[in-house]
Design a protein around this motif. Structure first.
Motif, PDB file in Angstrom:
ATOM      1  N   HIS A 124       0.807  -1.229   0.000  1.00 53.41           N
ATOM      2  CA  HIS A 124       0.000   0.000   0.000  1.00 53.41           C
ATOM      3  C   HIS A 124       0.838   1.276   0.000  1.00 53.41           C
ATOM      4  O   HIS A 124       0.290   2.367   0.189  1.00 53.41           O
ATOM      5  CB  HIS A 124      -0.937   0.019   1.206  1.00 53.41           C
ATOM      6  N   LYS A 156     -13.806  -3.027   7.932  1.00 50.51           N
ATOM      7  CA  LYS A 156     -13.528  -3.805   6.722  1.00 50.51           C
ATOM      8  C   LYS A 156     -12.875  -2.919   5.673  1.00 50.51           C
ATOM      9  O   LYS A 156     -13.230  -1.755   5.514  1.00 50.51           O
ATOM     10  CB  LYS A 156     -14.817  -4.391   6.152  1.00 50.51           C
ATOM     11  N   GLY A 157     -11.933  -3.504   4.932  1.00 51.91           N
ATOM     12  CA  GLY A 157     -11.221  -2.747   3.907  1.00 51.91           C
ATOM     13  C   GLY A 157     -10.016  -1.991   4.411  1.00 51.91           C
ATOM     14  O   GLY A 157      -9.416  -1.215   3.667  1.00 51.91           O
ATOM     15  N   LYS A 158      -9.656  -2.185   5.692  1.00 51.42           N
ATOM     16  CA  LYS A 158      -8.488  -1.517   6.244  1.00 51.42           C
ATOM     17  C   LYS A 158      -7.231  -1.978   5.512  1.00 51.42           C
ATOM     18  O   LYS A 158      -7.042  -3.166   5.266  1.00 51.42           O
ATOM     19  CB  LYS A 158      -8.366  -1.837   7.733  1.00 51.42           C
ATOM     20  N   LYS A 159      -6.373  -1.027   5.157  1.00 49.08           N
ATOM     21  CA  LYS A 159      -5.136  -1.356   4.446  1.00 49.08           C
ATOM     22  C   LYS A 159      -4.149  -2.018   5.416  1.00 49.08           C
ATOM     23  O   LYS A 159      -3.638  -1.382   6.339  1.00 49.08           O
ATOM     24  CB  LYS A 159      -4.520  -0.095   3.843  1.00 49.08           C
TER      25      LYS A 159
END
Length: 248
Positions: A124, A156-159
């Protein structure tokens, strides 16, 4: 709406145009891309065709049964495309390299290279913590991932660290540089997803329909005077101005 094509990625190279422009290209090979079946859709303006590529030497019983019903040889890759009803493509036809023209734009999709389990800096583009004294062995860590007791969870979707690559990717507006019907090769400008030997799907570009010239006429660079020459010119101009003032 036209049919797409299934191609095999050979690798990358470069190509020089007649005017000397160096273009990085990806070389793709199209071999025996045949129409297995065409199905008519009554409620739509389009029909559906099934394409097969890369013949299978050995096929299991389920695949044999499927291809025996279609009355064709077994293929390794099978993909479906929508075409216009006016398009005269029938089952048994072969779609060759000249399906695309030089200068036109295409969309290409495939599976990207798998990079394995990667950290947040590689996956990321995190900057990481300071690489100095006082940071206790956490230079490439992701840092905190949640908040306090409220909400008390990680969204949800945390890098975070995880699998990098090995996903379905689509690149749009790639230009066709060269089409070689004898060698069954298409050369595209730029890079494409996937490694050497991977299979890619090429379709007409959705965004850019018009074709463009590949070669560009390069203008000759203008010779700029050096700093010494500029100073000499300035001195000469000053001397001429002084002479004119003295005459007056």
């Amino acid at each position: 709406m036209r049919a797409g094509i299934i191609a095999k990625k050979i690798g990358m190279s470069n190509l020089f145009t007649p005017n000397g422009v160096n273009i990085p290209i990806t070389v793709l090979q199209v071999d025996e891309c045949k129409v297995i079946e065409r199905t008519e859709i009554n409620d739509s303006d389009n029909d559906k065709i099934t394409l097969g590529a890369s013949k299978l030497k050995k096929a299991n019983s389920s695949k044999k049964g499927f291809f025996d019903k279609k009355k064709t040889k077994p293929y390794k890759l099978v993909r479906e495309f929508f075409i216009a009803k006016s398009d005269q493509v029938q089952s048994g036809d072969e779609i060759t390299v000249d399906h695309f023209k030089e200068g036109q734009f295409i969309d290409i999709s495939g599976i990207s290279k798998g990079k394995g389990f990667s950290g947040v800096m590689k996956r990321h583009n995190f900057s990481g913590l300071r690489a100095s004294h006082g940071v206790s062995a956490a230079h490439r860590h992701g840092g905190s991932t949640g908040q306090c007791q409220d909400p008390g969870k990680v969204f949800k979707g945390k890098k975070m660290a995880g699998q990098l690559g090995n996903t379905h990717k689509t690149l749009q507006n790639l230009q066709v540089v060269k089409v070689d019907t004898a060698k069954k090769i298409i050369c595209l400008k730029g890079s494409t997803p996937g490694s050497r030997g991977s299979w890619l799907i090429i379709e007409d570009s959705i965004k850019q329909r018009d074709s463009k010239e590949i070669d560009v006429v390069l203008s000759a660079p203008k010779d700029k005077p050096s700093k010494k020459e500029q100073k000499q010119e300035q001195k000469q101009e000053q001397k001429q101005e002084q002479k004119q003032e003295q005459k007056q």
